[in-house]
Design an enzyme around this catalytic site. Structure first.
Site, PDB file in Angstrom:
ATOM      1  N   GLY A   1       0.802  -1.217   0.000  1.00 20.85           N
ATOM      2  CA  GLY A   1       0.000   0.000   0.000  1.00 20.85           C
ATOM      3  C   GLY A   1       0.830   1.260   0.000  1.00 20.85           C
ATOM      4  O   GLY A   1       0.455   2.260  -0.618  1.00 20.85           O
TER       5      GLY A   1
ATOM      6  N   VAL B   1       2.690   0.979  -4.198  1.00 22.96           N
ATOM      7  CA  VAL B   1       1.728   0.911  -5.301  1.00 22.96           C
ATOM      8  C   VAL B   1       0.441   1.661  -4.955  1.00 22.96           C
ATOM      9  O   VAL B   1      -0.065   2.465  -5.744  1.00 22.96           O
ATOM     10  CB  VAL B   1       1.424  -0.556  -5.669  1.00 22.96           C
ATOM     11  CG1 VAL B   1       0.315  -0.630  -6.706  1.00 22.96           C
ATOM     12  CG2 VAL B   1       2.676  -1.242  -6.193  1.00 22.96           C
TER      13      VAL B   1
ATOM     14  N   GLU C   1     -15.057   2.009   1.338  1.00 25.31           N
ATOM     15  CA  GLU C   1     -15.843   1.112   2.198  1.00 25.31           C
ATOM     16  C   GLU C   1     -14.903   0.654   3.299  1.00 25.31           C
ATOM     17  O   GLU C   1     -13.964  -0.101   3.053  1.00 25.31           O
ATOM     18  CB  GLU C   1     -16.385  -0.069   1.377  1.00 25.31           C
ATOM     19  CG  GLU C   1     -17.492  -0.810   2.081  1.00 25.31           C
ATOM     20  CD  GLU C   1     -16.997  -2.081   2.734  1.00 25.31           C
ATOM     21  OE1 GLU C   1     -16.739  -2.026   3.965  1.00 25.31           O
ATOM     22  OE2 GLU C   1     -16.860  -3.087   2.054  1.00 25.31           O
TER      23      GLU C   1
ATOM     24  N   CYS D   1     -15.927  -6.531   7.928  1.00 24.78           N
ATOM     25  CA  CYS D   1     -16.223  -5.162   8.356  1.00 24.78           C
ATOM     26  C   CYS D   1     -17.661  -5.013   8.827  1.00 24.78           C
ATOM     27  O   CYS D   1     -17.976  -4.103   9.587  1.00 24.78           O
ATOM     28  CB  CYS D   1     -15.929  -4.185   7.227  1.00 24.78           C
ATOM     29  SG  CYS D   1     -16.635  -4.688   5.642  1.00 24.78           S
TER      30      CYS D   1
ATOM     31  N   GLU E   1     -12.613  -1.548  16.167  1.00 24.92           N
ATOM     32  CA  GLU E   1     -12.798  -2.722  15.314  1.00 24.92           C
ATOM     33  C   GLU E   1     -11.672  -3.728  15.583  1.00 24.92           C
ATOM     34  O   GLU E   1     -10.498  -3.438  15.380  1.00 24.92           O
ATOM     35  CB  GLU E   1     -12.796  -2.320  13.847  1.00 24.92           C
ATOM     36  CG  GLU E   1     -13.137  -3.480  12.932  1.00 24.92           C
ATOM     37  CD  GLU E   1     -13.261  -3.069  11.484  1.00 24.92           C
ATOM     38  OE1 GLU E   1     -14.199  -3.548  10.817  1.00 24.92           O
ATOM     39  OE2 GLU E   1     -12.430  -2.274  11.007  1.00 24.92           O
TER      40      GLU E   1
END
Length: 471
Positions: free
Chosen positions: A202, A205, A244, A278, A378
């Site tokens: 991440g 690229v 998202e 998620c 989370e």
């Protein structure tokens, strides 16, 4: 050992400019099973250039031409079902209950895009104006490890249906699945450059794609933290974004709920995809008047869940995807105990009968209040908490007292009342007495759960801009 040495640019499998190798592991054994050579920023630039060159011709294709291309894609992906199933189990550790769906879904989601495209009106009228939906350009599609093939196929199908070309950056942790999908998509015989797949990190690229002035649209699924970074990068060029992101979904059990119906749904919502989802319903809100009753039933249900070898048909919860993720989940279990929550099932360590691999004991806490870390952050693992409420108004307040708003579940015997409660929950999706998914409905989150919507007509529109023509 499997070695993946190529990426896909301009209709060809090519050797990356990047030289870094990344180990691929089987999470059920913690053993290295392969290696992938990662793309770098130079590769990302080449892929973006290829997509940009392919855009003028692809954006002018007819609806029927795009439908035909998507149908070829769907057939090619479906033909690799068995290979994909094996890769999902070997590389991700999804148990049979999940892996079967993960191998089937990529072809299904392309089919859903075909359905949406067939019904989509690219030209409408608004008063005296003709309004045309115009494809944005090159789309950067950044996908996560928890449903690799499905996200690649879903985002790509929507982008192509809209008339965009694409550069896809999948997670480096899912390279076996990505390789199979790439081979399938190559077999679908799309024009060179229409889609490009560059597996890399991440911070190289992904960073290049999200900052690049030739990328008109970013569609990202992943963590809220990364989503914020992408949003900041995209602001520089006014790049359109769909994000998202994370969730801390409530499962609100109303006081009239049938315990025998509510508990299985609550457990299934919380443990879906081994908790690595998620949308997982990790906050279970129960009426104070029935707290002991639900604690007992939930504890029994969680304790009966088998966590272990994904190839065992009895397994319901597989391993965490990596040692890092395993350590993260263990840390949250410890934190729950330190915060004063009471353990009803599970706890630290590995389940009985497992020795190697990144297995977690399905865990249930009670005596949790909504300000604890285990109720707010989370965890992305099979760790659930029971939170009591006094009345309906407080239940809704607790459900909404979160930074997130991706999904929610309301369970109750009075369907009309349950729907009335659902309307008051701040979430992009609220399910009432069901865990069914509707692919024609918009999917996405409120608040820190994201920006924009995917699926159906909304998913196609996200890759387009309206243009009004008068006169």
């Amino acid at each position: 050992m499997q070695h993946i040495e190529q990426i896909y640019i301009n209709g060809e499998f090519v050797t990356p400019h990047g030289t870094e190798r990344f180990d691929l592991c089987n999470p059920a054994t913690a053993r290295v099973i392969g290696q992938v050579r990662l793309a770098d920023a130079v590769d990302a630039e080449r892929a973006i250039a290829a997509a940009k060159a392919a855009f003028p011709a692809w954006s002018q294709t007819t609806k029927q031409e795009r439908i035909a291309a998507l149908q070829r894609m769907q057939a090619a992906v479906a033909a690799r079902h068995d290979d994909l199933l094996e890769a999902v189990i070997e590389e991700y550790g999804a148990p049979a209950s999940r892996s079967a769906w993960m191998a089937r879904y990529p072809a299904e989601v392309i089919g859903q895009a075909i359905t949406a495209l067939k019904a989509f009106e690219f030209t409408t009228t608004a008063g005296a104006a003709r309004v045309e939906m115009i494809p944005l350009g090159v789309a950067g599609l950044i996908t996560p490890w928890n449903s690799d093939a499905g996200f690649i196929c879903g985002k790509l199908a929507a982008a192509l249906a809209a008339g965009c070309t694409a550069v896809i950056k999948p997670s480096e942790m899912s390279a076996l699945q990505t390789q199979i999908v790439t081979e399938a998509l190559h077999a679908a015989d799309l024009p060179p450059g229409v889609f490009n797949i560059v597996t890399g990190r991440g911070d190289t690229v992904g960073e290049t794609i999200s900052r690049h002035p030739l990328v008109a649209k970013i569609s990202f699924t992943g963590s809220t933290q990364t989503g914020k970074a992408i949003l900041r990068n995209a602001a520089e060029n006014f790049t359109r974004v769909t994000l998202e992101l994370g969730g801390k979904s409530p499962t609100l059990i109303l006081d009239d709920a049938d315990i025998n119906q509510a508990v299985p749904l609550a457990v299934q919502a919380g443990l879906m995809n081994s908790g690595q989802a998620c949308v997982a319903g990790t906050r279970i809100l129960v009426p104070q008047s029935r707290k002991a009753e639900f604690e007992q039933a939930l504890a029994q249900a969680i304790a009966a869940v088998k966590s272990g070898d994904p190839r065992d048909s009895a397994t319901e919860v597989g391993p965490m995807v990596s040692e890092k993720q395993w350590q993260r989940v263990q840390g949250y279990i410890r934190k729950g105990l330190e915060e004063g929550a009471r353990l009803l099932a599970g706890g630290e360590g590995r389940p009985e009968g497992t020795r190697d691999g990144w297995f977690v004991r399905p865990t249930l806490f009670t005596d949790v209040h909504n300000q604890m870390a285990i109720a707010r952050e989370e965890i992305f693992g099979p760790v659930l908490c029971v939170i009591p409420y006094r009345d309906e108004a407080e239940a809704i307040a607790i459900a909404n007292d979160t930074d997130y708003g991706l999904s929610a579940l309301v369970l109750g015997s009075d369907a009309e009342r349950a729907r009335r409660v659902a309307e008051q929950i701040q979430s992009g999706r609220v399910l009432v007495n069901t865990l069914a998914h509707e692919p024609e409905a918009p999917f996405g989150g409120f608040k820190h759960s994201g920006v924009g919507r995917e699926m159906g007509a909304w998913g196609l529109s996200a890759f387009m801009e309206p243009k009004s023509i008068l006169g």
